[in-house]
Design a protein around this motif. Structure first.
Motif, mmCIF file in Angstrom:
data_model
loop_
_atom_site.group_PDB
_atom_site.id
_atom_site.type_symbol
_atom_site.label_atom_id
_atom_site.label_comp_id
_atom_site.label_asym_id
_atom_site.label_seq_id
_atom_site.Cartn_x
_atom_site.Cartn_y
_atom_site.Cartn_z
ATOM 1 N N ARG A 58 26.027 14.404 79.971
ATOM 2 C CA ARG A 58 26.839 14.194 78.757
ATOM 3 C C ARG A 58 26.504 12.850 78.110
ATOM 4 N N VAL A 67 25.961 16.737 69.797
ATOM 5 C CA VAL A 67 27.420 16.758 69.674
ATOM 6 C C VAL A 67 27.973 17.864 70.558
ATOM 7 N N GLU A 68 28.956 17.505 71.381
ATOM 8 C CA GLU A 68 29.495 18.477 72.335
ATOM 9 C C GLU A 68 30.580 19.348 71.707
ATOM 10 N N LEU A 69 30.518 20.619 71.991
ATOM 11 C CA LEU A 69 31.590 21.544 71.641
ATOM 12 C C LEU A 69 31.756 22.490 72.823
ATOM 13 N N LEU A 70 32.536 23.533 72.669
ATOM 14 C CA LEU A 70 32.723 24.457 73.790
ATOM 15 C C LEU A 70 32.786 25.881 73.246
ATOM 16 N N MET A 71 31.785 26.667 73.626
ATOM 17 C CA MET A 71 31.752 28.063 73.181
ATOM 18 C C MET A 71 32.286 28.945 74.308
ATOM 19 N N PRO A 72 32.874 30.082 73.925
ATOM 20 C CA PRO A 72 33.573 30.906 74.920
ATOM 21 C C PRO A 72 32.650 31.571 75.950
ATOM 22 N N VAL A 113 26.012 32.789 69.479
ATOM 23 C CA VAL A 113 27.253 32.166 69.015
ATOM 24 C C VAL A 113 26.963 30.859 68.287
ATOM 25 N N ILE A 117 27.726 29.814 64.410
ATOM 26 C CA ILE A 117 28.405 28.580 63.974
ATOM 27 C C ILE A 117 27.546 27.867 62.932
ATOM 28 N N GLU A 121 28.494 26.716 59.221
ATOM 29 C CA GLU A 121 28.877 25.309 59.082
ATOM 30 C C GLU A 121 27.790 24.439 58.462
ATOM 31 N N LYS A 130 20.939 18.869 63.267
ATOM 32 C CA LYS A 130 22.176 18.860 64.053
ATOM 33 C C LYS A 130 21.865 19.510 65.392
ATOM 34 N N PHE A 132 23.953 20.878 68.736
ATOM 35 C CA PHE A 132 25.230 21.173 69.412
ATOM 36 C C PHE A 132 24.961 21.523 70.874
ATOM 37 N N ILE A 135 28.771 22.419 77.999
ATOM 38 C CA ILE A 135 28.597 22.552 79.449
ATOM 39 C C ILE A 135 29.617 23.592 79.861
ATOM 40 N N GLN A 136 29.145 24.774 80.220
ATOM 41 C CA GLN A 136 30.073 25.897 80.327
ATOM 42 C C GLN A 136 29.623 26.856 81.431
ATOM 43 N N THR A 137 30.566 27.640 81.910
ATOM 44 C CA THR A 137 30.299 28.660 82.915
ATOM 45 C C THR A 137 29.439 29.767 82.318
ATOM 46 N N LYS B 33 37.249 27.233 65.790
ATOM 47 C CA LYS B 33 36.580 28.160 64.889
ATOM 48 C C LYS B 33 36.667 29.531 65.537
ATOM 49 N N ASN B 41 35.804 29.146 69.324
ATOM 50 C CA ASN B 41 34.946 28.018 69.659
ATOM 51 C C ASN B 41 35.795 26.756 69.539
ATOM 52 N N TYR B 42 35.703 25.895 70.518
ATOM 53 C CA TYR B 42 36.329 24.588 70.397
ATOM 54 C C TYR B 42 35.297 23.663 69.793
ATOM 55 N N MET B 43 35.527 23.311 68.548
ATOM 56 C CA MET B 43 34.569 22.496 67.823
ATOM 57 C C MET B 43 34.675 21.041 68.318
ATOM 58 N N PRO B 44 33.691 20.208 67.990
ATOM 59 C CA PRO B 44 33.660 18.857 68.563
ATOM 60 C C PRO B 44 34.980 18.095 68.413
ATOM 61 N N LEU B 47 37.465 19.626 70.877
ATOM 62 C CA LEU B 47 37.078 19.404 72.275
ATOM 63 C C LEU B 47 37.449 17.988 72.726
ATOM 64 N N GLU B 154 41.033 33.944 75.499
ATOM 65 C CA GLU B 154 40.340 33.001 76.379
ATOM 66 C C GLU B 154 40.951 31.627 76.171
#
Lengths: 581, 581
Positions: A58, A67-72, A113, A117, A121, A130, A132, A135-137, B33, B41-44, B47, B154
């Motif tokens: 990170r 830039v960190e985000l979190l996708m499902p 996904v 985005i 965006e 950019k 993105f 860190i996800q399962t 989003k 999605n949890y955007m930056p 998050l 989720e």
């Protein structure tokens, strides 16, 4: 932290299904616990390592401007249908239906996904580049999960995706990630190589793998000690081993080689070097008609020097084989060569066969090959004189140690590696399928050029252990060790002095920001030491009444054969100095 | 951090499907989003809030002695079959098959997996108590996902599970978690109440909800301003509102109430207080035979004061109704009362009916109820004289504002709340199903006593916004704000002085460990200010040439109407003081 407030669970024996050393040691050290095939609980000791790995990733990703985000984890199938991966991917893509019978996937990666985005965006060239990441399962329903976290089904991955306006800009983003990966792996404290790699199923234009060096690695990685050249063996270029073709000096002759169907056997029988022999491999490609039936089959003869091995990845890039190939059946071979396998060669074919000679074979003279007659080989074979020049000359072999480096800077060496990171310059593969465009300065929509960058977070643990262990257990690099220091007091519950000294050192190291554990479990010294050697903590301090009395406590580095004796008052500074070294 | 290295994406309008304010503002502020129904999605920007929420939870869980691990998202069905939840849970449990057709679930919680870990790892009383937790992605296939992160499919949850040797020890573990939760919610900076709650489907013995106070909350929470009493309305005890039953003063009389089928209408017609009326509700319970056919149906008449509402949770605890009940059909009602609904009462029943009177109704005298004759009611009804005493007297109503507190310390008030945390003393529900035992001092296996403790990490974001917002946007508490300070330079790209001052302040606040963002996007001041008000950053500093010249920069707290003018050299100290206050 005190051990009594933590959870330590070590095993004397690894479970029977653990085949590789990292799997065995992670199970024995209580880092993971099996829940199902390829599915593990990360136990407290293992999770600490994961969190340290994640923190380093990170920090360096952020430093590199990502830039960190979190996708499902659970993703709607619609996006995966846009790229066709919902149908194209095999059963390793886990598919699931919701209560309304709608299709979803459990994500193995997130190209779709993140591209969705980006197309919503990132609308203007001003918003590019950019990058993105999350860190996800992840889940991949491997056919045969094994080796613990090395080939699990559920795992944690860092995946990053860059979006650029054109290939030069994307190449810069790629280089930025490549550099960030080097910092990340440097900080892990692992020996690794970044090697050029095949882009494989993900596609794209350039790609490098980050390989942790380990004898048990699945990948062969090729490098030149005298230069920067490094590549996965799948990709490493084999240059012709002969500078030019020599003139023929022998007559073509048929010689009996009864029962000798391998080049090695033939060379031995004839008293010739293996490098004088040529082996024949037969492939086939099928052309299908509109109904999917085979319209036409082409048979290909691949010629390799007797001591060389076929490289299927390179072979799949030869014109005519790009759409896929298979090994020919025995019936096809007998039909075209009039002979069973083991005695095949390029001379005297019954039916047309396309001949592909490896670069080195194309320059050989007076070579030995099968005679297309059982129990016979030909010797003194020469291109042009005895048979036509090959239809195709190509690099289709694996390089071997000592081959010249393709950059001309010396000879090649080979190591085994474990792939833990992979960077791809994807190009417009996904942005085209999903129509991910931005508006350029003239207001015209342009496809975004993408890169993707993965690190197998949980796999790092396995790779680190494959590289760093001994017969007593794991040897963690300090940066990712679950604890940096274990304080092992002998008689914590009965000696006031030992308890006071242990508590004081514990506090001193905590105050210095170190990750220290005080083992207050009351285990016998032998069992306690064995636990911390198995778990692989870099520094161990033993505090005993005797040591305190004698003014010499034992500090032992995990890689050291002998402990250092250190005056009690100086232990804190000593340990701090070691770990900051 | 500079905004140009981050990702900011705000919207003027919320999408049409956003019904509640937190959902609207999270979408508009670019925190989330939508990817699919109930999947975001949890955007930056979002998050960052999640990570702060997680960090606070983690610190306090660790401080309370809980140990973090990580259990998988995809879990084998076998364990869920051991407890029966694989079959018992409805479609909200997402089930999936792997390539070998084996059943798995996408975890909604992890009781089964953690109990499986405990029964293998915690073998002796010496290892107890132990509390394991993880912060992990959860999935619940809600029938109607809505309200953004408030009822998503989720989501991220922290779930902890304690294991103890007996109920007193488990009660201590429960109390430890309860106290940790209070610290966690205090640190979030949210107004909340811990309220006694029904244990519901999860089962167990004691339970408290942590409710974030918000007018838009789905739950009604009852508390006593003069004491510690607080409970979910589902559970809050209703004491009898009459200290004792008065003597009869009126004769029983039948009075025409044509078309007046509600208590309110009848009271108005008769000029009586609503509190003098009694309403009748009819339930039914079915006894089934071995084949599952109805063997016997019992009809129940519930009597509530006219101004009171039925509490179904309490009703479900009345003897005879515990196995489940339903509202009676019109046919059953006509069969037993000889009258259609609207004019029912306890006098003159056609067939046997069990009468349950609310505690308050049981003490009423001279009351009004239906006459079991269309368009007629009875007045002057008195227990004992006109009808037998009720079969059951029970607390079956919702309390209302002003009711006496059950602890005798004053009167009750009611607020709306959003449930974001829940602690349960589970007892042996799961350990019994899964045979999770430890060996006690005598070597005898004993069932572990469990507790479970959840916090909806992503839901906290929605609850915090429902509680803290205004017409301009979100107002984050400083502890969980995505950034604590936004530096808004006017003319960053054209004024050397503004750039120098902004960069210097940015560095000063970074060095002080603050979470600061410098808005270098080059937006117009109005748009820039509107963005940071929408995003809800606690402190905003405007740096302009004019402000620098006049020696007075504007520092504005998100909740303040007016900005403070601060000398440029003192802005850093001023902001630091505000945020540490």
């Amino acid at each position: 932290m005190k051990a009594s407030q933590f959870f330590i669970s070590t095993l004397k024996e690894a479970p029977a299904d653990a085949e590789v050393v990292s799997h065995k040691l992670m199970m024995r050290a209580g880092m993971i616990k099996r829940l199902g095939a390829g599915i593990y609980n990360y136990m407290p000791m293992g999770l600490r390592v994961i969190r340290k790995v994640e923190a380093i990733i990170r920090e360096e990703m952020n430093r590199a401007g990502a830039v960190e985000l979190l996708m499902p984890v659970v993703q709607p199938a619609e996006l995966w249908q846009e790229t066709g991966r919902f149908d194209k991917m095999g059963p390793e893509l886990m598919r699931v239906k919701d209560r309304h019978d709608r299709d979803f996937v459990i994500q193995p990666t997130s190209e779709e996904v993140v591209t969705d985005i980006a197309r919503q965006e990132l609308r203007s060239y001003k918003q590019l580049p950019k990058n993105f990441y999350h860190i996800q399962t992840k889940f991949r329903d491997e056919r045969r999960p094994r080796f613990g976290v090395m080939r699990g089904r559920e795992f944690t991955m860092k995946d990053a995706y860059s979006f650029d306006r054109d290939v030069p800009a994307a190449t810069l983003s790629y280089q930025t990630m490549f550099d960030a990966y080097k910092r990340i792996f440097d900080r892990f404290g692992l020996q690794y190589r970044a090697v050029a790699a095949d882009t494989g199923a993900i596609g794209g234009e350039i790609s490098h793998e980050f390989q942790v060096i380990a004898e048990t690695g699945e990948d062969a990685i090729v490098y030149c000690p005298g230069s920067d050249f490094a590549a996965n063996i799948e990709l490493a270029e084999g240059v012709p081993l002969l500078s030019q073709r020599a003139g023929a000096t022998q007559a073509l002759a048929k010689t009996a080689t009864p029962g000798k169907s391998t080049c090695a056997d033939v060379a031995m029988l004839l008293g010739l070097p293996l490098a004088q022999t040529v082996k024949s491999l037969v492939l086939a490609t099928d052309e299908l008609d509109e109904r999917g039936d085979i319209k036409k089959t082409t048979v290909w003869l691949l010629l390799l020097r007797g001591d060389h091995d076929l490289n299927e990845v390179k072979t799949s890039k030869v014109e005519g084989l790009k759409a896929g190939f298979r090994f020919a059946t025995v019936a096809e071979i007998e039909d075209h060569f009039g002979c069973k396998p083991g005695y095949l060669g390029p001379i005297g074919l019954k039916k047309p066969v396309k001949v592909i000679a490896d670069r080195t074979v194309a320059r050989m003279a007076d070579f030995v090959c099968g005679a297309n007659e059982p129990d016979f080989h030909l010797t003194g074979v020469n291109w042009g004189r005895d048979l036509p020049e090959p239809d195709v000359v190509a690099d289709i072999r694996n390089v071997v140690e000592g081959d010249p480096s393709p950059d001309g800077q010396g000879v090649l060496a080979i190591q085994r590696g474990i792939e833990v990171g992979h960077v791809f310059l994807l190009g417009t593969k996904y942005s085209k399928d999903m129509n991910a465009t931005f508006l350029d300065e003239t207001g015209k929509p342009q496809l975004m050029v993408m890169g993707c960058y993965g690190i197998g977070v949980t796999r790092i643990l396995g790779a680190a252990i494959e590289q760093n262990h001994d017969e007593r257990g794991i040897i963690w690099p300090a940066a990712i060790a679950p604890f940096q220091v274990a304080i092992c007091p002998i008689g914590y519950d009965r000696s006031v002095e030992v308890k006071a000294a242990a508590d004081a050192l514990h506090q001193e190291l905590l105050d210095a920001g170190m990750d220290v554990i005080l083992d207050d479990r009351g285990e016998r010294p032998g069992a306690m030491f064995a636990d911390w050697e198995l778990i692989g903590v870099p520094q161990r301090v033993v505090i005993s009444d005797r040591g305190l009395k004698e003014g010499a406590l034992e500090v032992q580095g995990r890689r050291e054969a002998e402990a250092s004796k250190v005056a009690p008052a100086e232990v804190g500074a000593f340990v701090k100095a070691r770990l900051s070294a």
